[in-house]
Design a protein around this motif. Structure first.
Motif, mmCIF file in Angstrom:
data_model
loop_
_atom_site.group_PDB
_atom_site.id
_atom_site.type_symbol
_atom_site.label_atom_id
_atom_site.label_comp_id
_atom_site.label_asym_id
_atom_site.label_seq_id
_atom_site.Cartn_x
_atom_site.Cartn_y
_atom_site.Cartn_z
ATOM 1 N N GLN A 73 -25.489 3.114 0.914
ATOM 2 C CA GLN A 73 -26.032 1.759 1.013
ATOM 3 C C GLN A 73 -27.213 1.608 0.073
ATOM 4 O O GLN A 73 -27.981 2.529 -0.111
ATOM 5 C CB GLN A 73 -26.524 1.484 2.433
ATOM 6 C CG GLN A 73 -25.402 1.371 3.442
ATOM 7 C CD GLN A 73 -25.946 1.196 4.846
ATOM 8 O OE1 GLN A 73 -27.066 0.741 5.029
ATOM 9 N NE2 GLN A 73 -25.141 1.566 5.830
ATOM 10 N N LYS B 27 -22.812 -1.830 0.463
ATOM 11 C CA LYS B 27 -22.781 -1.989 1.922
ATOM 12 C C LYS B 27 -22.085 -0.834 2.620
ATOM 13 O O LYS B 27 -21.262 -1.042 3.510
ATOM 14 C CB LYS B 27 -22.064 -3.299 2.261
ATOM 15 C CG LYS B 27 -22.761 -4.526 1.674
ATOM 16 C CD LYS B 27 -21.895 -5.754 1.822
ATOM 17 C CE LYS B 27 -22.553 -6.938 1.124
ATOM 18 N NZ LYS B 27 -21.579 -8.025 0.884
ATOM 19 N N ILE C 6 -20.610 2.620 1.035
ATOM 20 C CA ILE C 6 -19.448 2.977 0.219
ATOM 21 C C ILE C 6 -19.055 4.427 0.457
ATOM 22 O O ILE C 6 -19.909 5.304 0.548
ATOM 23 C CB ILE C 6 -19.800 2.747 -1.264
ATOM 24 C CG1 ILE C 6 -19.656 1.276 -1.587
ATOM 25 C CG2 ILE C 6 -18.969 3.581 -2.186
ATOM 26 C CD1 ILE C 6 -19.898 0.970 -3.028
ATOM 27 N N GLU D 236 -18.621 -3.523 -1.654
ATOM 28 C CA GLU D 236 -17.685 -2.811 -0.785
ATOM 29 C C GLU D 236 -16.475 -2.360 -1.583
ATOM 30 O O GLU D 236 -16.072 -3.030 -2.532
ATOM 31 C CB GLU D 236 -17.218 -3.727 0.357
ATOM 32 C CG GLU D 236 -18.270 -3.942 1.403
ATOM 33 C CD GLU D 236 -17.866 -5.011 2.410
ATOM 34 O OE1 GLU D 236 -17.995 -4.750 3.601
ATOM 35 O OE2 GLU D 236 -17.417 -6.088 1.973
ATOM 36 N N ASP E 174 -12.037 -9.678 6.079
ATOM 37 C CA ASP E 174 -13.231 -10.322 5.558
ATOM 38 C C ASP E 174 -13.125 -11.810 5.820
ATOM 39 O O ASP E 174 -12.370 -12.512 5.176
ATOM 40 C CB ASP E 174 -13.333 -10.029 4.056
ATOM 41 C CG ASP E 174 -14.641 -10.529 3.472
ATOM 42 O OD1 ASP E 174 -15.419 -11.137 4.222
ATOM 43 O OD2 ASP E 174 -14.856 -10.302 2.278
#
Ligand SMILES: Nc1ncnc2c1ncn2[C@@H]1O[C@H](COP(=O)(O)OP(=O)(O)OP(=O)(O)O)[C@@H](O)[C@H]1O
Ligand SMILES: [Mg+2]
Lengths: 257, 330
Positions: free
Chosen positions: B18, B29, B31, B220, B317
């Motif tokens: 992050q 965010k 990874i 992301e 999402d």
């Protein structure tokens, strides 16, 4: 990194720094020489003759050690502040940040570069001063160690300034508003005996006073301050800056996002 | 170097990475990424996706907010000196002193990795020659062209012969001929055993060079797979159709998404499996005579659109994600 590898990285940095200030010698070596030669002519020869004695010496002899120190201080400081800030500005500092070179080597490399420029200019100024006065060395050890510690200290200060600086303005603010006044008020041109008692006390808070006087003692054997106190003060101050500089390199938000 | 990779199979292992810039901007965010030793790996994504940030963290230019990064099993925090010896990095932006000489830049970098001067000079010569810069060795860096500057950064990244080479958009602003020769050069060093990670905006580049790929979008990982599998997922192709005569209006054909580009040009987006014969038959009926047809070269855009649609279909999402309109075209 093994100690040998660290030493190679250190040498590389120092070589790069020497190359930098010799490449731009017109900006780095010539101006201080001209300024100092003017000081010698004006304060030492022309005005100095009318002043007569200062601190028990003829004025020229009195002012030479101070001017040499002033050259060392300015040049050590400005070498590191401009070189390190430029490295930040051009991002070439990333060459070091991605490498395994530890922070203390980065610091020592730049600081050593600053010391070398400060000492080189100091040496040239000393040679020029010999055209105006007979230079003697009262105590070589004190002379050499004070000038070296001073160069070291102001190189570190320049590095700290560069770490904080966000623009080219920021690297001239401290020299203009702090360093120059402190140097002028640090006993380069006069003995603090001339000052009223209150201002003598204030002057004693100025670290540059101790450096200039210790250096003057090394050359001429006279000083406004106690030499032991001067050494302790310089070394103490140097250690504080050293620790702070390392801390900034290690944890500072200014160098890594 | 005397150091050895601990874990010889995994070149790069990122967990829960992050990065928050300032107070609240989440550039990464969380990874997870793994790159095998010897791989040629592409990191693809639109502008601002977080590619350079990820690379910055890997090579300690950016302080991460959370997560771990390991290079051949060496943690970049706990064992930074060893980890850094393995990495060579070519950043997106020029980051050398423009007043230094080309050769000095490369030799100094080798020095920062602890290479003795003689070896550093040999390596500098080797890589400057390979990258066609040896003639320029005494030039100040500011005297190089843009493509040369990029090659200088590649030479600089190779002097300590890293096991993992990371390139952030190495071919941005490089002409086609030079790009081809860079590709060949990179393939050569990959075949010699160097793991390579590169970021790019060109799917063609990734397709040509890389075996595996991760697509990053808004901090992301949207996809992490082999190039082959990814291309299979491309379920839509766009064709450009040229009409013989000027079209008064855009013809409409049921279940085909036609769109008029100019007087004589149409664009159609075709799903995989959809017949083109039907389309041409219908267009004939409408009196539209197509004289030529070609693929529209924006497969990367299609890829992003299809990926984002997939994400939305799966409801992973909820926020509407705009297609990557800023992506450059090859
Ligand atoms: N130093 C910084 N301070 C604040 N925000 C930053 C900083 N660097 C990057 N960002 C932000 O983080 C996000 C990711 O940036 P990053 O440079 O990683 O993108 P990228 O994928 O490399 O994009 P590009 O393809 O344009 O190079 C962007 O929204 C950017 O604005
Ligand atoms: Mg980028």
């Amino acid at each position: 990194m093994s100690p040998q590898q660290q030493f190679i990285a250190f040498k590389t940095l120092v070589r790069k720094e020497i190359r930098r200030f010799t490449r731009i010698w017109v900006q780095t070596l010539i101006p201080p020489v001209i300024t100092m030669a003017l000081y010698f002519v004006i304060f030492g020869s022309l005005i100095g003759r009318r002043i007569g004695e200062m601190g028990g010496l003829d004025y020229m002899s009195f002012v030479v050690p101070g001017l040499i120190m002033m050259a060392v201080i300015n040049n050590s400081y400005s070498n590191v502040v401009s070189s390190f800030y430029s490295a930040k500005f051009t991002k070439s500092i990333e060459e070091l940040q991605v490498s395994p070179t530890p922070n203390y080597i980065i610091m020592l490399g730049y600081v050593c570069g600053g010391c070398l420029r400060g000492l080189l200019v100091g040496l040239i100024v000393t040679l020029i001063s010999m055209l105006f006065t007979d230079l003697q060395v009262h105590n070589l050890f004190v002379t050499a160690s004070v000038v070296f510690l001073t160069a070291f200290l102001f190189s570190l200060a320049g590095m700290i300034n560069a770490i904080f600086a966000n623009s080219f303005d920021d690297i001239s603010i401290i020299p203009t508003f702090v360093l120059t006044p402190m140097t002028y008020l640090g006993g380069v041109f006069y003995s603090i005996d001339l000052l009223p008692e209150f201002w003598q006390g204030v002057s004693q808070l100025n670290p540059i006073l101790y450096m200039v006087n210790a250096f003057r003692y090394g050359l001429l054997g006279v000083s406004d301050v106690n030499i032991g106190v001067a050494f302790a003060g310089i070394i103490g101050f140097l250690l504080v800056l050293l620790a702070y500089c390392l801390f900034l390199l290690e944890h500072g938000k200014k160098l890594r996002n | 170097m005397s150091v050895t990779p601990l874990d010889s199979k995994v070149a790069l292992k990122i967990r829960g990475l992050q990065k928050t810039y300032g107070k609240s901007f989440e550039a990464l965010k969380g990874i997870d990424l793994e790159v095998a030793r010897g791989d040629f790996f592409a990191l693809l994504g639109p502008n601002g996706a977080g590619k350079s940030t990820t690379i910055g963290v890997i090579c300690s230019l950016v302080k991460k907010t959370a997560g771990t990064v390991e290079i051949f099993g060496h943690d970049v925090d706990r064992n930074f000196s060893v980890a850094k010896q393995f990495i060579g990095v070519v950043p997106q932006e020029f980051n050398f002193n423009m007043f230094e000489k080309v050769e000095d830049i490369v030799v100094n970098q080798a020095g920062y990795y602890g290479l003795p001067k003689k070896l550093a000079q040999e390596r500098a010569e080797k890589y400057l020659r390979k990258l066609g810069l040896w003639d320029k060795r005494d030039t100040q860096a500011k005297g190089l062209s843009g493509g040369m500057k990029r090659r200088l950064m590649i030479a600089r990244a190779l002097t300590h012969e890293p096991q993992l080479l990371i390139l952030d958009e190495p071919t941005a602003g490089v002409d086609i001929e030079l790009r081809r020769s860079m590709w060949e050069f990179l393939q050569e060093i990959n075949e010699a055993g160097t793991t390579i990670i590169l970021t790019t905006h060109y799917l063609e580049e990734a397709e040509h060079l890389c075996r595996n790929i991760a697509i990053i979008n808004k901090g992301e990982i949207a996809e992490n797979t082999s190039i082959k599998d990814l291309l299979k997922q491309l379920n839509r192709e766009t064709f450009i159709l040229d009409s013989r005569t000027v079209l008064a209006q855009c013809p409409s054909v049921e279940s085909y998404n036609l769109h008029q580009v100019d007087d004589t040009t149409l664009e159609v987006s075709v799903e995989k499996g959809q017949s083109l014969n039907t389309l041409f038959a219908k267009l004939s009926e409408l009196g539209v005579d197509i004289v030529s047809m070609r693929n529209k070269v924006n497969r990367l855009e299609e890829l992003f659109v299809s990926l984002i649609e997939k994400v939305e279909r799966e409801g992973a999402d909820a926020a509407p994600t705009k297609p990557a309109t800023t992506v450059k075209r090859a």
